[in-house]
Design a protein around this motif. Structure first.
Motif, PDB file in Angstrom:
ATOM      1  N   GLU A 214       0.827  -1.212   0.000  1.00 37.66           N
ATOM      2  CA  GLU A 214       0.000   0.000   0.000  1.00 37.66           C
ATOM      3  C   GLU A 214       0.860   1.259   0.000  1.00 37.66           C
ATOM      4  OE1 GLU A 214      -2.495  -0.419   3.377  1.00 37.66           O
ATOM      5  OE2 GLU A 214      -3.605  -2.134   2.558  1.00 37.66           O
ATOM      6  N   LEU A 215       1.893   1.277   0.826  1.00 36.99           N
ATOM      7  CA  LEU A 215       2.765   2.445   0.893  1.00 36.99           C
ATOM      8  C   LEU A 215       3.549   2.615  -0.407  1.00 36.99           C
ATOM      9  CD1 LEU A 215       4.088   2.079   4.542  1.00 36.99           C
ATOM     10  CD2 LEU A 215       2.515   3.818   3.698  1.00 36.99           C
ATOM     11  N   ALA A 216       3.999   1.502  -0.967  1.00 37.19           N
ATOM     12  CA  ALA A 216       4.735   1.575  -2.232  1.00 37.19           C
ATOM     13  C   ALA A 216       3.877   2.205  -3.317  1.00 37.19           C
ATOM     14  CB  ALA A 216       5.196   0.179  -2.652  1.00 37.19           C
ATOM     15  N   GLN A 217       2.653   1.766  -3.449  1.00 40.77           N
ATOM     16  CA  GLN A 217       1.752   2.308  -4.466  1.00 40.77           C
ATOM     17  C   GLN A 217       1.504   3.793  -4.252  1.00 40.77           C
ATOM     18  OE1 GLN A 217      -1.742  -0.240  -4.425  1.00 40.77           O
ATOM     19  NE2 GLN A 217      -1.038  -1.252  -6.284  1.00 40.77           N
ATOM     20  N   ALA A 218       1.329   4.196  -3.000  1.00 40.20           N
ATOM     21  CA  ALA A 218       1.084   5.607  -2.691  1.00 40.20           C
ATOM     22  C   ALA A 218       2.281   6.470  -3.047  1.00 40.20           C
ATOM     23  CB  ALA A 218       0.729   5.765  -1.219  1.00 40.20           C
ATOM     24  N   GLY A 219       3.479   5.869  -3.062  1.00 38.33           N
ATOM     25  CA  GLY A 219       4.690   6.619  -3.375  1.00 38.33           C
ATOM     26  C   GLY A 219       5.173   6.469  -4.804  1.00 38.33           C
ATOM     27  N   GLY A 220       4.393   5.807  -5.662  1.00 38.77           N
ATOM     28  CA  GLY A 220       4.761   5.675  -7.064  1.00 38.77           C
ATOM     29  C   GLY A 220       5.545   4.425  -7.396  1.00 38.77           C
ATOM     30  N   TRP A 221       5.520   3.421  -6.524  1.00 41.23           N
ATOM     31  CA  TRP A 221       6.252   2.177  -6.729  1.00 41.23           C
ATOM     32  C   TRP A 221       5.291   0.997  -6.642  1.00 41.23           C
ATOM     33  CZ3 TRP A 221      11.712   2.211  -7.354  1.00 41.23           C
ATOM     34  CH2 TRP A 221      12.312   3.464  -7.174  1.00 41.23           C
ATOM     35  N   GLU A 222       5.783  -0.165  -7.057  1.00 40.56           N
ATOM     36  CA  GLU A 222       5.026  -1.404  -6.933  1.00 40.56           C
ATOM     37  C   GLU A 222       5.930  -2.462  -6.305  1.00 40.56           C
ATOM     38  OE1 GLU A 222       1.884  -1.909  -7.706  1.00 40.56           O
ATOM     39  OE2 GLU A 222       1.422  -0.108  -8.866  1.00 40.56           O
ATOM     40  N   VAL A 223       5.381  -3.266  -5.401  1.00 41.54           N
ATOM     41  CA  VAL A 223       6.129  -4.403  -4.867  1.00 41.54           C
ATOM     42  C   VAL A 223       6.076  -5.511  -5.906  1.00 41.54           C
ATOM     43  CG1 VAL A 223       6.309  -6.133  -3.050  1.00 41.54           C
ATOM     44  CG2 VAL A 223       5.689  -3.773  -2.469  1.00 41.54           C
ATOM     45  N   GLU A 224       7.182  -5.681  -6.595  1.00 38.90           N
ATOM     46  CA  GLU A 224       7.260  -6.670  -7.667  1.00 38.90           C
ATOM     47  C   GLU A 224       7.377  -8.087  -7.120  1.00 38.90           C
ATOM     48  OE1 GLU A 224       9.907  -6.778 -11.637  1.00 38.90           O
ATOM     49  OE2 GLU A 224      11.053  -7.087  -9.798  1.00 38.90           O
ATOM     50  N   ARG A 225       8.058  -8.206  -5.985  1.00 36.42           N
ATOM     51  CA  ARG A 225       8.335  -9.536  -5.433  1.00 36.42           C
ATOM     52  C   ARG A 225       8.548  -9.418  -3.928  1.00 36.42           C
ATOM     53  NH1 ARG A 225      10.437 -13.976  -8.091  1.00 36.42           N
ATOM     54  NH2 ARG A 225      10.709 -12.647  -9.920  1.00 36.42           N
ATOM     55  N   LEU A 226       8.125 -10.449  -3.202  1.00 36.35           N
ATOM     56  CA  LEU A 226       8.414 -10.571  -1.779  1.00 36.35           C
ATOM     57  C   LEU A 226       9.289 -11.794  -1.561  1.00 36.35           C
ATOM     58  CD1 LEU A 226       4.927  -9.842  -0.179  1.00 36.35           C
ATOM     59  CD2 LEU A 226       6.945  -8.372  -0.046  1.00 36.35           C
ATOM     60  N   ILE A 227      10.333 -11.628  -0.791  1.00 34.90           N
ATOM     61  CA  ILE A 227      11.219 -12.739  -0.450  1.00 34.90           C
ATOM     62  C   ILE A 227      10.977 -13.061   1.019  1.00 34.90           C
ATOM     63  CG2 ILE A 227      13.595 -13.537  -0.349  1.00 34.90           C
ATOM     64  CD1 ILE A 227      14.244 -11.436  -2.495  1.00 34.90           C
ATOM     65  N   GLN A 228      10.409 -14.224   1.279  1.00 30.41           N
ATOM     66  CA  GLN A 228       9.977 -14.597   2.617  1.00 30.41           C
ATOM     67  C   GLN A 228      10.371 -16.029   2.938  1.00 30.41           C
ATOM     68  OE1 GLN A 228       5.806 -13.533   1.422  1.00 30.41           O
ATOM     69  NE2 GLN A 228       5.729 -12.600   3.452  1.00 30.41           N
ATOM     70  N   ASP A 229      10.438 -16.324   4.230  1.00 31.79           N
ATOM     71  CA  ASP A 229      10.534 -17.701   4.693  1.00 31.79           C
ATOM     72  C   ASP A 229       9.503 -17.864   5.800  1.00 31.79           C
ATOM     73  OD1 ASP A 229      11.718 -16.407   6.854  1.00 31.79           O
ATOM     74  OD2 ASP A 229      13.751 -17.037   6.352  1.00 31.79           O
ATOM     75  N   ASP A 230       9.752 -18.686   6.774  1.00 32.14           N
ATOM     76  CA  ASP A 230       8.762 -18.928   7.818  1.00 32.14           C
ATOM     77  C   ASP A 230       8.786 -17.862   8.918  1.00 32.14           C
ATOM     78  OD1 ASP A 230       7.915 -21.231   6.553  1.00 32.14           O
ATOM     79  OD2 ASP A 230       9.327 -22.513   7.634  1.00 32.14           O
ATOM     80  N   GLY A 231       9.745 -16.956   8.872  1.00 27.79           N
ATOM     81  CA  GLY A 231       9.854 -15.953   9.920  1.00 27.79           C
ATOM     82  C   GLY A 231       9.150 -14.658   9.571  1.00 27.79           C
ATOM     83  N   ALA A 232       9.241 -13.696  10.492  1.00 28.20           N
ATOM     84  CA  ALA A 232       8.597 -12.397  10.312  1.00 28.20           C
ATOM     85  C   ALA A 232       9.430 -11.454   9.444  1.00 28.20           C
ATOM     86  CB  ALA A 232       8.343 -11.749  11.681  1.00 28.20           C
ATOM     87  N   TYR A 233      10.717 -11.744   9.300  1.00 29.63           N
ATOM     88  CA  TYR A 233      11.621 -10.888   8.537  1.00 29.63           C
ATOM     89  C   TYR A 233      11.512 -11.217   7.052  1.00 29.63           C
ATOM     90  CZ  TYR A 233      16.104  -8.573   7.384  1.00 29.63           C
ATOM     91  OH  TYR A 233      17.093  -7.749   6.866  1.00 29.63           O
ATOM     92  N   TYR A 234      11.383 -10.191   6.226  1.00 28.18           N
ATOM     93  CA  TYR A 234      11.222 -10.405   4.796  1.00 28.18           C
ATOM     94  C   TYR A 234      11.815  -9.228   4.023  1.00 28.18           C
ATOM     95  CZ  TYR A 234       7.424  -6.969   4.874  1.00 28.18           C
ATOM     96  OH  TYR A 234       6.691  -5.814   5.007  1.00 28.18           O
ATOM     97  N   VAL A 235      11.936  -9.397   2.712  1.00 33.81           N
ATOM     98  CA  VAL A 235      12.470  -8.353   1.847  1.00 33.81           C
ATOM     99  C   VAL A 235      11.511  -8.111   0.697  1.00 33.81           C
ATOM    100  CG1 VAL A 235      14.394  -7.608   0.378  1.00 33.81           C
ATOM    101  CG2 VAL A 235      14.845  -8.990   2.424  1.00 33.81           C
ATOM    102  N   GLY A 236      11.220  -6.845   0.433  1.00 35.30           N
ATOM    103  CA  GLY A 236      10.401  -6.480  -0.716  1.00 35.30           C
ATOM    104  C   GLY A 236      11.256  -5.916  -1.830  1.00 35.30           C
ATOM    105  N   ILE A 237      10.938  -6.304  -3.060  1.00 30.14           N
ATOM    106  CA  ILE A 237      11.611  -5.759  -4.251  1.00 30.14           C
ATOM    107  C   ILE A 237      10.623  -4.804  -4.903  1.00 30.14           C
ATOM    108  CG2 ILE A 237      12.859  -6.274  -6.358  1.00 30.14           C
ATOM    109  CD1 ILE A 237      14.034  -7.588  -3.815  1.00 30.14           C
TER     110      ILE A 237
END
Length: 241
Positions: A214-237
């Motif tokens: 939601e924040l990415a879209q509001a700022g002119g970006w798109e989350v192309e990909r999410l890198i996740q595992d079983d934990g709470a920590y993740y990375v957005g591209i």
């Protein structure tokens, strides 16, 4: 900031010079926690979290490393032959990164970045540094500012911690208090402490993957990909929208 306020930088410098160091985080409601400690900021690539190692595949071209810390990301990218500009608001942190071999590291707040830095192909915000946006309004503002500072195919590689994936009973009441104040639930008011050093209070934003979108879209970006595992920590591209 004066030296006594540079608690985070002092912690990194003490660790670099072989002195005992601990990372203590204090929240505005009085909650205090001892974080993972300085070793995490010095780890070589092979010891990074799997989601971070995978995220590096999406970092290309000229790179802005936001919140350079002890320089682990910048040093890895330099070894790959990439040009990296690291920025940090902590003078002692900048000293640590330079001493460890980061070629271009500058004492500069994220909020003060501008065209004098040039154009970047990737903006890297590892180790929860999506949090440096500080708030929903800060995220929208800074994401828009990054649009002209990045190339046509520019991307942001940003890590966060999903604040709702917790079993700590002290966190949900803080999140609810944030909502009642009109803040995002994961907007933390923090400071770092180390020995007699106490950092300044600052806002740090933890978001869920949906909130990042939601924040990415509001700022002119798109989350192309999410890198996740079983934990709470993740990375957005994030790609330009």
């Amino acid at each position: 900031m004066n030296e006594r306020e540079d608690a985070f930088g002092r912690m990194l410098l003490d660790h670099l010079e072989g002195r005992e160091a601990h990372e203590v985080i204090e929240r505005s409601d009085g909650y205090v926690d001892v974080a993972g400690g300085p070793k995490a900021y010095f780890q070589p690539f092979r010891r990074w979290a799997p989601v971070e190692r995978q995220a590096m595949r999406y970092v290309r071209g000229r790179v802005l490393d936001v919140g350079v810390g002890a320089g682990r990301v910048a040093l890895h990218l330099q070894e790959r032959g990439q040009e990296v500009v690291g920025i940090d608001v902590s003078p002692l942190t900048v000293e640590v990164a330079r001493r460890r071999g980061v070629k271009d590291v500058r004492l500069l707040s994220f909020n003060d970045i501008g065209p004098e830095l040039g154009v970047f192909d990737s903006v890297v915000m590892m180790c929860n540094n999506f949090g440096l946006f500080g708030s929903a309004a800060g995220a929208r503002r800074m994401l828009r500012r990054l649009l002209p500072l990045t190339s046509e195919q520019g991307r942001i590689v940003a890590a966060s911690l999903d604040p709702y994936r917790t079993d700590n009973p002290d966190h949900p009441p803080y999140q609810e208090a944030n909502r009642k104040r009109g803040r995002m639930a994961g907007q933390l008011r923090l400071r770092t402490r180390h020995g007699l050093n106490r950092g300044r209070w600052f806002d740090y934003l933890l978001v869920s993957p949906d909130e990042m979108r939601e924040l990415a879209q509001a700022g002119g970006w798109e989350v192309e990909r999410l890198i996740q595992d079983d934990g709470a920590y993740y990375v957005g591209i994030l790609q330009k929208g």
